[in-house]
Write a protein that holds these residues in place. Sequence first.
Motif, PDB file in Angstrom:
ATOM      1  N   ARG A  73       0.832  -1.192   0.000  1.00  0.00           N
ATOM      2  CA  ARG A  73       0.000   0.000   0.000  1.00  0.00           C
ATOM      3  C   ARG A  73       0.876   1.255   0.000  1.00  0.00           C
ATOM      4  NH1 ARG A  73      -5.263  -0.706   1.286  1.00  0.00           N
ATOM      5  NH2 ARG A  73      -5.422   1.381   2.189  1.00  0.00           N
ATOM      6  N   PRO A  74       0.327   2.390  -0.403  1.00  0.00           N
ATOM      7  CA  PRO A  74       1.117   3.628  -0.397  1.00  0.00           C
ATOM      8  C   PRO A  74       1.291   4.177   1.016  1.00  0.00           C
ATOM      9  CG  PRO A  74      -1.128   4.090  -1.056  1.00  0.00           C
ATOM     10  CD  PRO A  74      -1.031   2.594  -0.941  1.00  0.00           C
ATOM     11  N   MET A  75       2.101   5.218   1.145  1.00  0.00           N
ATOM     12  CA  MET A  75       2.232   5.924   2.417  1.00  0.00           C
ATOM     13  C   MET A  75       0.934   6.679   2.661  1.00  0.00           C
ATOM     14  SD  MET A  75       5.378   5.311   3.570  1.00  0.00           S
ATOM     15  CE  MET A  75       5.850   6.650   4.639  1.00  0.00           C
ATOM     16  N   MET A  76       0.164   6.243   3.669  1.00  0.00           N
ATOM     17  CA  MET A  76      -1.189   6.749   3.832  1.00  0.00           C
ATOM     18  C   MET A  76      -1.219   8.234   4.167  1.00  0.00           C
ATOM     19  SD  MET A  76      -2.973   4.248   2.970  1.00  0.00           S
ATOM     20  CE  MET A  76      -4.607   4.813   3.416  1.00  0.00           C
ATOM     21  N   HIS A  77      -0.201   8.755   4.862  1.00  0.00           N
ATOM     22  CA  HIS A  77      -0.228  10.179   5.197  1.00  0.00           C
ATOM     23  C   HIS A  77       0.061  11.059   3.983  1.00  0.00           C
ATOM     24  CE1 HIS A  77       4.140   9.493   5.361  1.00  0.00           C
ATOM     25  NE2 HIS A  77       4.266  10.790   5.190  1.00  0.00           N
ATOM     26  N   LEU A  78       0.478  10.440   2.874  1.00  0.00           N
ATOM     27  CA  LEU A  78       0.695  11.177   1.628  1.00  0.00           C
ATOM     28  C   LEU A  78      -0.456  10.981   0.647  1.00  0.00           C
ATOM     29  CD1 LEU A  78       4.498  10.512   1.001  1.00  0.00           C
ATOM     30  CD2 LEU A  78       3.436  12.560   1.956  1.00  0.00           C
TER      31      LEU A  78
END
Length: 335
Positions: A70-75
């Motif tokens: 998964r991607p970096m959620m805060h981004l």
Amino acid sequence: PPSMRTALRWPLSLRGFARNFSTPMENLTRKPPSGPASSIETAKVRKLRPLTPGTRHQVRIDRSHLWKGRPMMHLTEAIRKKAGRNNQGRICVRHRGGGARRRFRMIDYKRDIFDQPAIVERIEYDPNRSAEIALLRYPHLEGDDAYKYIIAPQALAPGDEIMTSMDELKLKIGNCMPLRHIPLGQDVCCVELEPGKGAQLGRSAGTYLTMLDKQMKDGYALVQQQSGEKRFIPLDSLCTVGAVSNPLHKIRKLGKAGRKRHLGRRPHVRGVAMNPVDHPMGGGEGRSAGGRPSCSPTGVIAKGFKTRKKNKPAPLVYESRKAAQTAIKLAKRGD
């Protein structure tokens, strides 16, 4: 008996799906894609075996080198679907709706952390754009602020160290510096139109701009876009060395209507198949050609018309796209 027929069918289907992906096909196009030499070396295409009607003509871009998690959620930010509706609930863009859920990746177009090295952590897939994105980590920062997403240039790999500076840097893929330090003939991407505003040109898959001149106009660099248009850009505008990744995006083939629905596109009904009350090209006895140039339901010409205002000046456009393409055609004919 039916159970025996099913047992006989299973091994054939399993054997077929095991051979679903064939070897990479390098001759799917009649001529190689344009751009830097690294475009072919960093991309692969897979032609699927015709086991089903949907895979018969399907052409996929190999993404085995991309991050699987998964991607970096805060981004990222949530995307609320509009299905082509405006704030009044009326359809403004036809043939939109549905599709897989996705989150928007916040891209750092300004590259405003200067003179500090950044480590490429990984290359990721972005469902919101045709290009791939790279996750950068700045060692001098801590926490969530140490990570940024950028548009990944071709041949950028995990572990590479890149930098942004207003001074001259080494011509290394991914380095970001002003246009005044770019040599003539160099390909760049993610170019700012105004210093400090963020990248606006050369952000789509496989695109790049070529440096032509830095002395013709004081304080401006002359660059050429892939459309042929030549324009002046301030010398202090930042750009990234190299061309944008995923250059073979233009030759992919979805293969079936279902994959188009996954992208949020609904069926497109031709105007000539409608009634006169529904479309300007509708009606007529039997099959008709529409009786007029192709247009939208509101009468807007569909196959191109002049949109630039005659009285609106464009002082920074040195040679328009149309003039450049006309010159290319004349050169090919030998006129």
